[in-house]
Scaffold this motif. Sequence first.
Motif, short mmCIF file in Angstrom:
data_model
loop_
_atom_site.label_atom_id
_atom_site.label_comp_id
_atom_site.label_asym_id
_atom_site.label_seq_id
_atom_site.Cartn_x
_atom_site.Cartn_y
_atom_site.Cartn_z
N CYS A 308 104.44 80.07 51.17
CA CYS A 308 104.60 79.12 49.76
C CYS A 308 105.82 77.71 50.31
O CYS A 308 107.19 77.70 50.32
N CYS A 311 105.38 73.18 46.28
CA CYS A 311 104.72 71.81 45.69
C CYS A 311 104.82 71.67 44.22
O CYS A 311 104.57 70.46 44.14
N CYS A 314 100.06 74.78 42.16
CA CYS A 314 99.70 75.23 41.27
C CYS A 314 99.78 75.75 40.16
O CYS A 314 99.25 75.73 39.04
N CYS A 355 96.55 75.26 46.44
CA CYS A 355 97.23 75.61 47.48
C CYS A 355 97.17 75.44 48.59
O CYS A 355 96.19 76.45 49.34
S1 SF4 Z 1 100.92 75.63 45.51
FE1 SF4 Z 1 102.51 77.08 44.46
S2 SF4 Z 1 101.85 78.71 46.19
FE2 SF4 Z 1 101.21 76.90 47.17
S3 SF4 Z 1 103.16 76.08 47.46
FE3 SF4 Z 1 102.26 74.88 46.80
S4 SF4 Z 1 104.15 76.11 44.55
FE4 SF4 Z 1 103.67 77.70 46.62
#
Ligand code: SF4
Length: 683
Positions: A308, A311, A314, A355
């Motif tokens: 993770c 970002c 999710c 993700c």
């Molecule tokens: S989508 Fe969620 S789990 Fe994946 S990197 Fe981004 S914050 Fe982390």
Amino acid sequence: MSNPQKLSNQSRWPRLFDLLQAPFVALDRLMEAHLPPSMNPFAQTGALANVSFIIAAISGVLLLFWYSPSVHEAWASLENMSALGQLTRSVHRYSSDATMLLVLFHAAKLLFASRFSGPRWVAWVTGVFSLGTLWFVGWLGYWLVWDSRAQSLATISARLVEPIPIFTDPLSRTFVVNEAVSSGLFVTVFFFHMLIPLVIGVAIWMHISRVARAKFLTSKPMGAWLGASLLAVSIAFPALSSEQADMSIKPAFETMDWWYLFPLAVADRLGTGVIWTAAFVLGLLLFTIPWTLSRKEPEKAQVDLNRCNGCTNCANDCPYGAITMVPRTDGRPWELEAKVDPNLCVGCTICSGSCNSAGIGIPSLPVQDKRKVVDQWVDQVQNDGEEPLIAFLCANSAAGDFSIDENGVSTELPGFRCVQVPCSGWVNPITVERALRRGAKGVLVVGCGCSDPPFREGVEFTQDRLDAKRSPQMRLEKVDTSRVRFILHPRGDLVSMLADIDAYRTDSLAKPSGFKVQPKHWVKGVLVAATLSALVWAPSNMASLFEADPSPELVLSLKYRPKVEELCRPATEEEKAKMMRHMKSDTICERSRPDVNVRVSVGPSVVHQATYEPHGLASDGPSFALIKIPVGEGEHQVKIEVGHADRWTHVKEAQLVFRQMERHVFTFEEGVWTLSSPNSPRK
Ligand code: SF4
Ligand code: HEM
Ligand code: SF4
């Protein structure tokens, strides 16, 4: 063949639920084929129920311009309304009916789709609560008209609540003479009719609290259809009262609103006990469904902090608001990390599709591992000199029950290596890109294709991601996506799905072109709206099945508390021996309230004779009686005698004319007689 990847339905009897769901799926498909998504009622059942409820609430408030909430004026105030008032009344009536229809439709659809397990219990329980209270508001609403239907409602309501030991004076006695119907009770009913919708509002707020981006309002075209349909029904079939409530006349009405008044017919035919039993059993069954019908808790998503990078994709995409971004806990160079609340996660895996770094997902379907497995399959198939085709099959699609072995091979889908996923939303564009770059000749994603998918936004997000319209996007410039297809086939839609897959194999499956609204869709839309209107209207004006016995009635409503009497008798030798020396006496006296005897004669015959015990915990309260005696038509001499012990202390006689459907009501209250008779023969 073993099926290690199978992600079975979360309900206890998946086959039964598939069967129950089939008609909904078929109708939904029909709508999808003929109507634009914005006009498909199946896509927005909750929002439709909600908008209908809002229309009912607003029209109800507007009605206060005309309606007078007084037992003496209510009926006349509705009869004498202006045309606008009448229209508002009809819209209020039919929007309330439509709300009930749409809530039942919404609830049945979600029940059969097994959308009640895990964290959805909150939505389920608050939904059942809203349904019950909605019905109660409608039931109370029909009191407020104070016509003969309301009279029946009041009488049956009284019979229903009487067994609850909070009423000292039986409530039924209130509804035998007009004068006894208290304004206070009427205003209380009015007050609850206005207040409970606010409680429903709070319940609905809780209902959607676990749903991100809830479809709270319908699309504009759908809202317009609903409004127009309600207006059309209201103009064509205005809501009308029956005759004014008059306790000296038996209530009779030909039609009634079955959406809310069905207990009238049940109580009339089967008695009030059946209503209590049915309400208790049904309530218990409905409220406990999330626990009794769920087979297992859904698997919960977990975050792999090694992958993770914070970002936030999710957290933005999770349709159930189960992911929050929190400050980093592992010292890595990013500010945030994703955190899943297992109490909110339904295991849809849409976050896996969000993700790019495979940092989140359910343990049984780790994204990075699956990508590697797909790589191996592609290599194997290529080594065998064949063209590798990869399929991702949503567990709720027509391919959801396919048996797949550990090599991804399914006899039901020859030529493909398959991965079963809980929702097509699991499919991340990188996963597709990687398979293509490895050498796959095509990637097929089979989604469930319902207009309101089990995991809400999975289908929409996947479509947008593959079309490079939503982050994370498919990088169309990096790979040849000409053989990437996303097809939608709900459970049961097997034949059509296999036809699509055959077309895909021969490279003749066209990409969906989207829906272009044409005039014919408006015509079809009108047909759907007309069908919905008919469904609202028909039960709202159906035969009441409520058959009043036309024979005239003699009624006695009695409340009498004779004086406490002292009864003395000679004491036995044994009793005398037990007495204290200074209290010795030859007699024993006991003070008690005597039972009340009642004798009713019509002409020379005694038609009723009975004894009524005193009420109250210490049996020293008044005796109550509500006696209804059918009497033949014509003129009769009536004699009513009330007394105790062997004396008739109060006698009332009258020469009365009895006509069909009419009642003469004698009230005897603490020594005072009143006779209420119909003013004039019923028209
Ligand atoms: S989508 Fe969620 S789990 Fe994946 S990197 Fe981004 S914050 Fe982390
Ligand atoms: C006044 C009555 C009701 C209204 C206005 C209403 C409205 C809604 C709305 C707007 C949603 C969100 C839909 C979405 O965006 O996906 C929803 C979800 C839901 N409703 Fe209702 N609802 C009502 C009654 C009921 C009843 C009676 C039940 C079942 C007994 C029910 C069960 C559910 C469930 C389980 C969900 C969650 C679905 C999911 O998470 O997949 N609702 N409702
Ligand atoms: S699986 Fe992921 S997207 Fe689905 S509810 Fe759980 S955390 Fe949210």
